[in-house]
Design an enzyme around this catalytic site. Sequence first.
Site, PDB file in Angstrom:
ATOM      1  N   LYS A 150      38.026  28.786  36.904  1.00 46.56           N
ATOM      2  CA  LYS A 150      38.372  28.437  38.282  1.00 46.56           C
ATOM      3  C   LYS A 150      37.588  27.196  38.696  1.00 46.56           C
ATOM      4  O   LYS A 150      36.360  27.161  38.571  1.00 46.56           O
ATOM      5  CB  LYS A 150      37.982  29.624  39.171  1.00 46.56           C
ATOM      6  CG  LYS A 150      38.914  29.908  40.312  1.00 46.56           C
ATOM      7  CD  LYS A 150      38.524  31.245  40.936  1.00 46.56           C
ATOM      8  CE  LYS A 150      39.242  31.499  42.222  1.00 46.56           C
ATOM      9  NZ  LYS A 150      38.731  32.697  42.887  1.00 46.56           N
TER      10      LYS A 150
HETATM   11  O1  G3P Z   1      40.685  34.681  46.269  1.00 47.36           O
HETATM   12  C1  G3P Z   1      39.981  34.009  47.256  1.00 47.36           C
HETATM   13  C2  G3P Z   1      39.369  34.963  48.179  1.00 47.36           C
HETATM   14  O2  G3P Z   1      38.325  35.647  47.572  1.00 47.36           O
HETATM   15  C3  G3P Z   1      38.946  34.402  49.460  1.00 47.36           C
HETATM   16  O3  G3P Z   1      39.158  35.406  50.375  1.00 47.36           O
HETATM   17  O4  G3P Z   1      38.872  36.646  52.452  1.00 47.36           O
HETATM   18  O5  G3P Z   1      36.999  35.238  51.542  1.00 47.36           O
HETATM   19  O6  G3P Z   1      39.011  34.173  52.526  1.00 47.36           O
HETATM   20  P1  G3P Z   1      38.466  35.342  51.803  1.00 47.36           P
END
Ligand code: G3P
Length: 217
Positions: A83
């Site tokens: 990634k």
């Molecule tokens: O896959 C990306 C994710 O982990 C981000 O999620 O909820 O931290 O915006 P969030």
Amino acid sequence: MKFFVDTAEVDAIAELNELGMVDGVTTNPSLIMKSGRDILEVTKEITDMVSGPVSAEVVATQADQMIEEGRKLAKIADNIAIKVPLTWDGLKACNQLTNDGFMVNVTLCFSANQALLAAKAGATFISPFIGRLDDINLDGMQLIADIRQIYDNYGYETQILAASIRTVNHAFESACIGADVMTAPPDVIKKMALHPLTDKGLESFLKDWEKTGQKIL
Ligand code: G3P
């Protein structure tokens, strides 16, 4: 639609994996921090459990160091997807690592133009962050739709990995638009099974069944 689980918690992955719900896993530095585990150890454990792509994120910001980190992460297992962030250096790293034969997931995508660049750099996956756009009153789901249209217009094979999914509605709408993959926290995937009419219907079936006095086993 492929389901990736967005977590580095091995117990949660195992529970969903037993049901055949896990086509892959995504992690990021914040999720590794939350797990309290060593990145190399926990990622290895996850790749042993899940046969699909397991995303592990680089933390360098310069392309050459990203490439070095990516190659190290890729040594963990054959199903690692490296990634990289959607920066100019990240695109350079994406291109090189793709040419090396690795799967690359380009993350932190917030615009359709960024997604177009990632496809041109050969990304295996593009990760548009829905929830974080919604957080600032922008339309995360429109971004998924725009990327779908652009990739379909030109036949790009980069898979749209709907990320930052916070709600069951995000999951539903991503599926309607045709995201190839969604990555969601385990609790969101489990909540997709819930419906009040299911609970109500079951309660009434069980009440009636009791009245019959019968048993199946
Ligand atoms: O896959 C990306 C994710 O982990 C981000 O999620 O909820 O931290 O915006 P969030």
